[in-house]
Every structure is written in structure tokens, then in C-alpha cells.
Design a protein around this motif. Structure first.
Motif, PDB file in Angstrom:
ATOM      1  N   LYS A 276      29.117 -52.074  24.874  1.00  0.00           N
ATOM      2  CA  LYS A 276      30.442 -51.824  25.437  1.00  0.00           C
ATOM      3  C   LYS A 276      31.028 -50.485  25.009  1.00  0.00           C
ATOM      4  O   LYS A 276      32.011 -50.045  25.597  1.00  0.00           O
ATOM      5  CB  LYS A 276      31.403 -52.944  25.008  1.00  0.00           C
ATOM      6  N   ARG A 277      30.464 -49.845  24.010  1.00  0.00           N
ATOM      7  CA  ARG A 277      31.046 -48.598  23.528  1.00  0.00           C
ATOM      8  C   ARG A 277      30.911 -47.492  24.573  1.00  0.00           C
ATOM      9  O   ARG A 277      29.855 -47.350  25.205  1.00  0.00           O
ATOM     10  CB  ARG A 277      30.371 -48.168  22.230  1.00  0.00           C
ATOM     11  N   PRO A 278      31.946 -46.663  24.756  1.00  0.00           N
ATOM     12  CA  PRO A 278      31.891 -45.625  25.798  1.00  0.00           C
ATOM     13  C   PRO A 278      30.769 -44.621  25.591  1.00  0.00           C
ATOM     14  O   PRO A 278      30.081 -44.254  26.559  1.00  0.00           O
ATOM     15  CB  PRO A 278      33.269 -44.956  25.694  1.00  0.00           C
ATOM     16  N   LEU A 279      30.539 -44.172  24.353  1.00  0.00           N
ATOM     17  CA  LEU A 279      29.493 -43.190  24.114  1.00  0.00           C
ATOM     18  C   LEU A 279      28.110 -43.755  24.412  1.00  0.00           C
ATOM     19  O   LEU A 279      27.230 -43.042  24.914  1.00  0.00           O
ATOM     20  CB  LEU A 279      29.557 -42.690  22.675  1.00  0.00           C
ATOM     21  N   ASN A 280      27.909 -45.027  24.134  1.00  0.00           N
ATOM     22  CA  ASN A 280      26.620 -45.642  24.452  1.00  0.00           C
ATOM     23  C   ASN A 280      26.437 -45.794  25.964  1.00  0.00           C
ATOM     24  O   ASN A 280      25.322 -45.662  26.476  1.00  0.00           O
ATOM     25  CB  ASN A 280      26.510 -47.003  23.772  1.00  0.00           C
ATOM     26  N   ILE A 281      27.512 -46.079  26.675  1.00  0.00           N
ATOM     27  CA  ILE A 281      27.427 -46.139  28.140  1.00  0.00           C
ATOM     28  C   ILE A 281      27.084 -44.767  28.700  1.00  0.00           C
ATOM     29  O   ILE A 281      26.281 -44.639  29.637  1.00  0.00           O
ATOM     30  CB  ILE A 281      28.759 -46.657  28.715  1.00  0.00           C
ATOM     31  N   ILE A 282      27.664 -43.721  28.129  1.00  0.00           N
ATOM     32  CA  ILE A 282      27.351 -42.360  28.573  1.00  0.00           C
ATOM     33  C   ILE A 282      25.892 -42.032  28.299  1.00  0.00           C
ATOM     34  O   ILE A 282      25.209 -41.399  29.118  1.00  0.00           O
ATOM     35  CB  ILE A 282      28.290 -41.361  27.876  1.00  0.00           C
ATOM     36  N   ASP A 283      25.383 -42.446  27.144  1.00  0.00           N
ATOM     37  CA  ASP A 283      23.960 -42.237  26.851  1.00  0.00           C
ATOM     38  C   ASP A 283      23.079 -42.906  27.899  1.00  0.00           C
ATOM     39  O   ASP A 283      22.080 -42.323  28.367  1.00  0.00           O
ATOM     40  CB  ASP A 283      23.620 -42.790  25.467  1.00  0.00           C
ATOM     41  N   LEU A 313      17.915 -37.769  44.552  1.00  0.00           N
ATOM     42  CA  LEU A 313      17.245 -37.288  43.348  1.00  0.00           C
ATOM     43  C   LEU A 313      18.002 -36.130  42.720  1.00  0.00           C
ATOM     44  O   LEU A 313      18.115 -36.036  41.496  1.00  0.00           O
ATOM     45  CB  LEU A 313      15.814 -36.862  43.687  1.00  0.00           C
ATOM     46  N   ARG A 314      18.509 -35.237  43.556  1.00  0.00           N
ATOM     47  CA  ARG A 314      19.255 -34.112  43.008  1.00  0.00           C
ATOM     48  C   ARG A 314      20.560 -34.581  42.360  1.00  0.00           C
ATOM     49  O   ARG A 314      20.986 -34.036  41.350  1.00  0.00           O
ATOM     50  CB  ARG A 314      19.531 -33.089  44.105  1.00  0.00           C
ATOM     51  N   VAL A 315      21.200 -35.576  42.960  1.00  0.00           N
ATOM     52  CA  VAL A 315      22.405 -36.129  42.347  1.00  0.00           C
ATOM     53  C   VAL A 315      22.078 -36.759  41.000  1.00  0.00           C
ATOM     54  O   VAL A 315      22.806 -36.590  40.005  1.00  0.00           O
ATOM     55  CB  VAL A 315      23.068 -37.153  43.287  1.00  0.00           C
ATOM     56  N   LEU A 316      20.959 -37.479  40.946  1.00  0.00           N
ATOM     57  CA  LEU A 316      20.557 -38.098  39.692  1.00  0.00           C
ATOM     58  C   LEU A 316      20.230 -37.051  38.640  1.00  0.00           C
ATOM     59  O   LEU A 316      20.536 -37.229  37.447  1.00  0.00           O
ATOM     60  CB  LEU A 316      19.351 -39.014  39.919  1.00  0.00           C
ATOM     61  N   ARG A 317      19.628 -35.960  39.071  1.00  0.00           N
ATOM     62  CA  ARG A 317      19.314 -34.892  38.129  1.00  0.00           C
ATOM     63  C   ARG A 317      20.580 -34.291  37.541  1.00  0.00           C
ATOM     64  O   ARG A 317      20.657 -33.994  36.353  1.00  0.00           O
ATOM     65  CB  ARG A 317      18.510 -33.790  38.817  1.00  0.00           C
ATOM     66  N   MET A 318      21.581 -34.114  38.383  1.00  0.00           N
ATOM     67  CA  MET A 318      22.820 -33.508  37.902  1.00  0.00           C
ATOM     68  C   MET A 318      23.584 -34.437  36.954  1.00  0.00           C
ATOM     69  O   MET A 318      24.475 -33.980  36.240  1.00  0.00           O
ATOM     70  CB  MET A 318      23.706 -33.123  39.087  1.00  0.00           C
ATOM     71  N   MET A 319      23.254 -35.712  36.956  1.00  0.00           N
ATOM     72  CA  MET A 319      23.912 -36.621  36.025  1.00  0.00           C
ATOM     73  C   MET A 319      23.505 -36.348  34.579  1.00  0.00           C
ATOM     74  O   MET A 319      24.109 -36.881  33.651  1.00  0.00           O
ATOM     75  CB  MET A 319      23.600 -38.075  36.389  1.00  0.00           C
ATOM     76  N   ARG A 320      22.507 -35.494  34.404  1.00  0.00           N
ATOM     77  CA  ARG A 320      22.145 -35.103  33.041  1.00  0.00           C
ATOM     78  C   ARG A 320      23.252 -34.319  32.351  1.00  0.00           C
ATOM     79  O   ARG A 320      23.215 -34.116  31.139  1.00  0.00           O
ATOM     80  CB  ARG A 320      20.874 -34.260  33.046  1.00  0.00           C
ATOM     81  N   ILE A 321      24.231 -33.880  33.134  1.00  0.00           N
ATOM     82  CA  ILE A 321      25.329 -33.142  32.533  1.00  0.00           C
ATOM     83  C   ILE A 321      26.108 -34.017  31.560  1.00  0.00           C
ATOM     84  O   ILE A 321      26.820 -33.523  30.685  1.00  0.00           O
ATOM     85  CB  ILE A 321      26.256 -32.594  33.640  1.00  0.00           C
ATOM     86  N   PHE A 322      25.934 -35.341  31.685  1.00  0.00           N
ATOM     87  CA  PHE A 322      26.587 -36.256  30.748  1.00  0.00           C
ATOM     88  C   PHE A 322      26.055 -36.080  29.333  1.00  0.00           C
ATOM     89  O   PHE A 322      26.680 -36.551  28.373  1.00  0.00           O
ATOM     90  CB  PHE A 322      26.398 -37.709  31.193  1.00  0.00           C
ATOM     91  N   TRP A 323      24.910 -35.444  29.195  1.00  0.00           N
ATOM     92  CA  TRP A 323      24.380 -35.219  27.849  1.00  0.00           C
ATOM     93  C   TRP A 323      25.316 -34.355  27.011  1.00  0.00           C
ATOM     94  O   TRP A 323      25.302 -34.428  25.776  1.00  0.00           O
ATOM     95  CB  TRP A 323      23.004 -34.564  27.924  1.00  0.00           C
ATOM     96  N   VAL A 324      26.118 -33.540  27.668  1.00  0.00           N
ATOM     97  CA  VAL A 324      27.062 -32.715  26.909  1.00  0.00           C
ATOM     98  C   VAL A 324      28.035 -33.603  26.137  1.00  0.00           C
ATOM     99  O   VAL A 324      28.447 -33.277  25.015  1.00  0.00           O
ATOM    100  CB  VAL A 324      27.821 -31.775  27.867  1.00  0.00           C
ATOM    101  N   ILE A 325      28.393 -34.749  26.739  1.00  0.00           N
ATOM    102  CA  ILE A 325      29.337 -35.648  26.067  1.00  0.00           C
ATOM    103  C   ILE A 325      28.697 -36.269  24.827  1.00  0.00           C
ATOM    104  O   ILE A 325      29.408 -36.761  23.935  1.00  0.00           O
ATOM    105  CB  ILE A 325      29.823 -36.720  27.057  1.00  0.00           C
ATOM    106  N   LYS A 326      27.362 -36.262  24.744  1.00  0.00           N
ATOM    107  CA  LYS A 326      26.713 -36.762  23.533  1.00  0.00           C
ATOM    108  C   LYS A 326      27.125 -35.968  22.308  1.00  0.00           C
ATOM    109  O   LYS A 326      27.032 -36.455  21.177  1.00  0.00           O
ATOM    110  CB  LYS A 326      25.188 -36.705  23.693  1.00  0.00           C
ATOM    111  N   LEU A 327      27.573 -34.729  22.534  1.00  0.00           N
ATOM    112  CA  LEU A 327      28.006 -33.919  21.398  1.00  0.00           C
ATOM    113  C   LEU A 327      29.227 -34.506  20.713  1.00  0.00           C
ATOM    114  O   LEU A 327      29.564 -34.109  19.593  1.00  0.00           O
ATOM    115  CB  LEU A 327      28.310 -32.488  21.867  1.00  0.00           C
TER     116      LEU A 327
END
Length: 461
Positions: A276-283, A313-327
Motif C-alpha cells: 500500500k505504500r506510495p513509493l512501492n506502488i511507484i516502483d 509500447l512507447r507509452v509503457l516505455r515512457m512510464m520509466r520516468i517514474f524511476w525519478v521518483i525512486k530518488l
């Protein structure tokens, strides 16, 4: 001790060495509940339940409390204003208030706010996990102390028994097998908890940065031309693309993030709370698109179905931008931003309501003045109220792109009013959000400092 008709007429209170004299009739309806209870005491035992000691001869009641704090409380009884003692902890003074029968509502408004801020700083800096982690250590220390005391009482006649107890203490405690799970959890969840956690956090940050650089570079025309792709819509997750440097780098980054997420899930205490944690959902949102893209490539193959899935597929690829929130796991600033938004959602909703109401009013008036009344040449930028909403939002936020602007005199006057109103409306909730941001920052900084102290101890050891 009975304060009836035959009782003494004067009562002496000794609070921390300072004496106060009251008549028994005054104590009957005294504003402080603890003192008013003295009037109904029927025996010395009842008296000692209210105060710390009692002198029958001098009819003096002793209270081992802070004398200066009681002096301020007596000023409240006399004048009706209760404020904190200078240079005294707010929580300590609040404990004195509770002891004498007062509540936080008796404080003046300014002191109530100070008390609320101090209590929030204190009781939110220690999370539930920290308290749970401290309980086993306290239990172990208590058990060790009890064993030592019993062995010392045994004397020489029970030396054999003491030896058996000593051998029992050498055995690992019942929770020893779970200590490594707790240590692993802190290593992955708290970057400042240990030296290993800092190293792990640094490696994770490097993977995030490399992944973001590859993602940004892959959108450049030069990068795409160098890869010599046959079709622009084709997925990059084919057998050939995985052998390319960008595909290898991406696969390695995804592997690291996946392994990190799995390990953190395994060592977590509460699996449901972990999900349920937001950061884990983002991961999860950042990792899942890669595997979905691989599965879509495998199932569709290199045919027309893959072309239809190219946009997905391109939309899914761009979802990698969520990795920035891992910071946010490694930087207090991003954690502060998230915690502030969580606590200030009411103020954010209020701000959104302000903007929406103003947008509805000004867009309707702008459409009427610039297009509806035909005061001049119709302004096509205000042909409809939804079209005018764009002008209202960029005017209230003082952005002013200039692509749409009023041309009539009434429209320009309305535009000036819209800009001034936007400044005022946006500034109203900002104060609350700012104070919450500062408070959240100090809380997270305090918690990080505690882990840094444990890190320094580990480094010195």
C-alpha cells in the motif's frame, strides 16, 4: 483529614519550596481540580492520594512539582490568561498543566499553536516501526538485568545455579533469528541507517541516473538513426535490440530494480502495508511496463499486430520516468514534498476550488465581453467559455503566454482584475502549505540525524 466545620481555616500549599496560603472556602471551588479535591478528603490516606506529603501540625501540603510553572498557573487563576514559562519546554509545562487539572484549551491561542507544533514534532518523528524495534532491545536489557540480580542474590551457595544462568545468558535470545531481517529491512528502507545502506543507496541512485540518461538519449533523432531501426513503431524489446548497448543497459537496470523490490518485499514486516505504500506502488509502475513490453513483443511477433501495439509500447516505455521518483527514498527534499502534499491535501483542494470558481466567473465574463456582445471585431480566442478558461488560468498564474489576449477595453479591465485576483487567491493557502513543509522537513531531518548517529557508531566500531 476533614475540611468540615471543625477543620482548619487556612491551608498551606508547598509547591517545590514555594508556599501559598488559602482559606478552605477558596479551595472548595478552586479552578484547579487537584486542589479542589483536597476539600473533600476525609482521611490522611485520601490526602496523600492528592499530594506527595502532609504535615498535620502545620496543616501543610507538599507537592513535588515545578514551582515556577505553578506560579504561572496561579497567574491564570487570578487573571484568566495562561501562557508558557519562558525557557521551559512546552511539553514539560503541559505535563504540569495536566497534573493540576488543566487542559490545552486553557492556554492562550498563541501558546496552543506552539504546543500543537511541538507535539507534532515530537510524536511524529518516531514512527511505529522505530517503537516496535526498540521494544525487543528494552526487553532484552530487562531480562539481562533480572538475571544478574538473581545471580547476585544467590551467593556462594548457589554458584552452580549461577553458572547455569550464565550459560543460559550465552544462548541466543528468542528473537535473534529475526535480527538479520530487521537489519536487512533498515538497510533497504533507511539509506542513513548504516554504511551498507548508504552504499546500496548510492548504487541505486547511479542506476536511476543511468536509466534516465538512456531514456532521454533514446528520444534523440541521432540516437534513433544510429540504431538503424527498420520501423519506428517497432518495439525495442526484440532479440536484436536486447543485444544493443541501450537494450543491455536497460535490462541490467530493470534487473537491479526488480531484485531490490523483491528483497524489500521479503524482509518487510507487513506485506499488505508494503504493497500500500506510495513509493512501492511507484516502483511497481516503473518496473511492470518493461515486462509487459517484452510479453507483448513475444506474443505479437514482428507483424502487423506489433505495429498496432507500437503506441502502447512507447507509452509503457515512457512510464520509466517514474524511476525519478525512486530518488525520494534517498533525498529528504523529495520526501518532504510528498509528506507535505499528504498532510496539506485539504489546503490543496481549497486552492483548486478557488481557482475553479474564479475560472468559471472570469471565463464567462471574458467570453461575453470579447465575443458575445460584439463590442468590436469578435475575438476568436474567446469563442466559447472553455476556450476562455485557457486565458483565465494563464492569467491567474501570471504566466501570460500571449497567444490569447483581450482587445476590447472592458476585456482588458477584466484581465487586470483577473490577474490581481489570481495573485491573491493563490497566496491565501500558501502560508499553511509553507508551515507544513517546514515542519515536515524538520521531522524528516531529525529522523535522518538519529540514523546518522547510528551510522557514525557503526563506522567507528
Amino acid at each position: 483529614m476533614n475540611f468540615g466545620r471543625g477543620g482548619p481555616s487556612v491551608v498551606v500549599l508547598n509547591v517545590g519550596g514555594t508556599r501559598y496560603s488559602f482559606s478552605r472556602e477558596v479551595l472548595k471551588d478552586f479552578p484547579l481540580r487537584r486542589l479542589s479535591r483536597l476539600h473533600g478528603c476525609l482521611s490522611e490516606q485520601d490526602v496523600l492520594e492528592v499530594c506527595d506529603d502532609y504535615d498535620r501540625e502545620r496543616n501543610e501540603y507538599f507537592f513535588d512539582r515545578h514551582s515556577e510553572a505553578f506560579g504561572f498557573i496561579m497567574l491564570y487563576v487570578r487573571y484568566g490568561h495562561l501562557r508558557f514559562v519562558p525557557h521551559m519546554c512546552e511539553l514539560s509545562f503541559y505535563n504540569e498543566m495536566i497534573y493540576w487539572g488543566l487542559e490545552a484549551s486553557h492556554l492562550d491561542y498563541c501558546c496552543q499553536r506552539r504546543l500543537d507544533d511541538r507535539m507534532s514534532d515530537t510524536y511524529t518523528s518516531y514512527s511505529a516501526e522505530d517503537l516496535q524495534a526498540a521494544e525487543p532491545a528494552a526487553g532484552a536489557a530487562w531480562g539481562s538485568g533480572s538475571t544478574t540480580a538473581s545471580s547476585s542474590r544467590g551467593g556462594g551457595a548457589e554458584a552452580g545455579e549461577g553458572a547455569e544462568q550464565g550459560s543460559g545468558r550465552a544462548a541466543p535470545p528468542p528473537g535473534a533469528e529475526k535480527k538479520w531481517l530487521e537489519r536487512m529491512r533498515r538497510t533497504f528502507e533507511e539509506p542513513t541507517s548504516s554504511l551498507a545502506a548508504q552504499i546500496l543507496a548510492t548504487v541505486s541512485i547511479l542506476f536511476v541516473i543511468v536509466s534516465m540518461v538512456v531514456l532521454c538519449a533514446s528520444t534523440m533523432p541521432e540516437w534513433r538513426a544510429a540504431e538503424n531501426r527498420s520501423m519506428e513503431e517497432q518495439s525495442r524489446y526484440t532479440a536484436d535490440s536486447l543485444r544493443e548497448p541501450s537494450g543491455i543497459i536497460e535490462a541490467v537496470c530493470i534487473g537491479w530494480f526488480t531484485a531490490e523490490c523483491i528483497v524489500r518485499f521479503i524482509v518487510s514486516k507487513d506485506k499488505c502495508e508494503f504493497v500500500k505504500r506510495p513509493l512501492n506502488i511507484i516502483d511497481l509502475l516503473a518496473i511492470t511496463p518493461y515486462y509487459i513490453s517484452v510479453l507483448m513483443t513475444v506474443f505479437t511477433g514482428e507483424n502487423s499486430q506489433l505495429q498496432r501495439a507500437g503506441v502502447t509500447l512507447r507509452v509503457l516505455r515512457m512510464m520509466r520516468i517514474f524511476w525519478v521518483i525512486k530518488l525520494a527514498r534517498h533525498f529528504i527534499g523529495l520526501q518532504t514534498l510528498g509528506l507535505t502534499l499528504k498532510r496539506c491535501y485539504r489546503e490543496m483542494v481549497m486552492l483548486l476550488v478557488f481557482v475553479c470558481v474564479a475560472m468559471a466567473i472570469f471565463s464567462a465574463l471574458a467570453q461575453l465581453l470579447e465575443h458575445g456582445l460584439h463590442l468590436g471585431k469578435p475575438n476568436e480566442g474567446y469563442a466559447s467559455i472553455p476556450a476562455a478558461c485557457w486565458w483565465v488560468i494563464i492569467s491567474m498564474t501570471t504566466v501570460g503566454y500571449g497567444d490569447v489576449c483581450p482587445v476590447t477595453v472592458p476585456g482588458r479591465i477584466l484581465g487586470g482584475i483577473c490577474v490581481v485576483s489570481g495573485i491573491v487567491l493563490l497566496a491565501l493557502p500558501i502560508t499553511f502549505i509553507y508551515h507544513s513543509f517546514v515542519q515536515c522537513y524538520h521531522e524528516l531531518k531529525f529522523r535522518s540525524a538519529r540514523y546518522s548517529r547510528s551510522l557514525s557508531a557503526e563506522f567507528l566500531n
